[in-house]
Enzyme design. Structure first.
Site, PDB file in Angstrom:
ATOM      1  N   ASP A 173       4.121  -9.924 -10.656  1.00  0.00           N
ATOM      2  CA  ASP A 173       5.406 -10.631 -10.639  1.00  0.00           C
ATOM      3  C   ASP A 173       5.325 -12.105 -10.988  1.00  0.00           C
ATOM      4  OD1 ASP A 173       6.594  -8.354  -9.553  1.00  0.00           O
ATOM      5  OD2 ASP A 173       6.224  -9.011  -7.500  1.00  0.00           O
ATOM      6  N   GLU A 175       2.740  -3.762  -9.067  1.00  0.00           N
ATOM      7  CA  GLU A 175       3.652  -4.792  -9.549  1.00  0.00           C
ATOM      8  C   GLU A 175       2.867  -6.057  -9.863  1.00  0.00           C
ATOM      9  OE1 GLU A 175       7.434  -4.448  -7.051  1.00  0.00           O
ATOM     10  OE2 GLU A 175       7.412  -6.590  -7.497  1.00  0.00           O
ATOM     11  N   GLU A 178       8.278 -14.900 -10.475  1.00  0.00           N
ATOM     12  CA  GLU A 178       9.634 -15.074  -9.956  1.00  0.00           C
ATOM     13  C   GLU A 178       9.940 -16.568  -9.907  1.00  0.00           C
ATOM     14  OE1 GLU A 178       9.940 -11.271  -6.959  1.00  0.00           O
ATOM     15  OE2 GLU A 178       8.565 -12.889  -6.474  1.00  0.00           O
TER      16      GLU A 178
END
Ligand SMILES: *[C@@H]1O[C@H](CO)[C@@H](O)[C@H](O)[C@H]1NC(C)=O
Ligand SMILES: *[C@@H]1O[C@H](CO)[C@@H](O)[C@H](O)[C@H]1NC(C)=O
Length: 310
Positions: free
Chosen positions: A125, A123, A127
């Site tokens: 990311d 992953e 955010e």
């Protein structure tokens, strides 16, 4: 020290503290000039390049399919997922965040292959974590590789602008040399691939996701402020989507075919192998002024820091 001396000192300290508070609160700095990586890649049609992943009725396509609004209400969040899977590439979106109070709301722009590799997924990311009366929107980055979910490699930043006023560009560069997170083309984090620790670097093909969801449990100040649906719906607008990568025809294949010209990696060249001096200076600026959490400094959490923290 006599009282008459203490008083001016106290006043000076008070003024210093107040000016620090004021400047921290507004955080509206002028960023350095950098190369605009986002100008190098075409905008893709969201309509043609993504599926509606969840919360279908909370997704609206506009601008001839090149823009999307994703909303979170009491019933559901919503999310887009790319039709293709990529091994390496440049991924970017111009995002305008929900206005008003948004504690617990998470707007995410990320790569993942958890659907294909439930036990050893990767992953990368971005955010954006909602704000409450006390905290601004926070920009969080994280990386998991080969199922390393027990070791979060988070870094968190405040932004040098109000992300709810207009669209700003949030980008991920991922190639065989490094992963770079950028905000309005300013690199804020570089995660180099280190041959000494092969298992901490994402290598398998991933899909690109754009989502909005309820992160009440953890997002704002460690979960202290849950989503308040009095302010719903929370609407994030996505535009100028860029997704230029090596398209992996085989989701479980580990190598993107170099023999197939249609899947040549657009970020494989020397110009993407390392940051320019100008980008390094800009990244130092962002980290010095705006980073407020790095896993590499979190000794209470790790006791022994992850191996790449040096
Ligand atoms: C999206 O694409 C479909 C067909 O592929 C088309 O019918 C529809 O009008 C498009 N929507 C937008 C908003 O462009
Ligand atoms: C990734 O995980 C799989 C399964 O747990 C393991 O067999 C493999 O050796 C790991 N790869 C790396 C590069 O650590």
């Amino acid at each position: 020290m006599a009282f008459s001396q203490v008083k001016p000192l106290f006043l000076a300290l008070l003024i210093l503290c107040m000016s620090i508070l004021v400047s921290c609160h507004s955080r509206h700095f002028t960023p350095p000039i950098v190369t605009r990586l986002t100008d190098l890649f075409p905008h893709v049609s969201i309509n043609n390049s993504f599926y509606k992943g969840f919360g279908v009725s909370n997704i609206q396509l506009t601008g001839n399919g090149f823009m999307a609004t994703l909303s979170l209400d009491k019933a559901s969040g919503s999310g887009l997922v790319s039709k293709n899977k990529y091994q390496y590439g440049f991924f970017s979106a111009s995002i305008k965040l929900p206005s008003g109070l948004s504690p617990g709301v998470v707007v995410a722009f990320y790569l993942s292959n958890a659907d294909v590799y439930p036990h050893n997924h990767d992953e990368i990311d971005i955010e954006l974590l909602g704000h409450d009366k006390r905290n601004d929107w926070a920009f969080q980055t994280n990386i998991y590789a080969n199922g390393s979910v027990s070791t979060g490699r988070e870094e968190k930043f405040y932004l040098w602008f109000d992300p709810t006023e207009q669209h700003h560009q949030y980008s991920i560069l991922w190639n065989s040399h490094h992963i770079v997170f950028l905000v309005d083309n300013i690199p804020v984090r570089e995660f180099p691939r280190n041959s000494a620790f092969p298992s901490v670097y994402p290598l398998k093909p991933m899909s690109l996701y754009a989502t909005i969801w309820d992160g009440s449990q953890w997002a704002t100040h460690g979960g202290k402020y849950p989503v308040n649906y009095k302010y719903a719906p929370f609407v994030a607008s996505f535009a100028d989507m860029e997704m230029s990568g090596c398209i992996s025809s085989n989701p479980t294949g580990s190598v993107c075919s170099k023999s197939n010209p249609s899947s040549l990696d657009p970020v494989d060249g020397q110009e993407f192998a390392k940051l320019s001096n100008q980008q390094v200076v800009a990244m130092d600026w962002a980290r010095r002024k705006l980073m407020f959490y790095s896993y590499c400094k979190d000794l209470p959490r790790f006791k022994v820091l992850p191996p790449e923290c040096k």
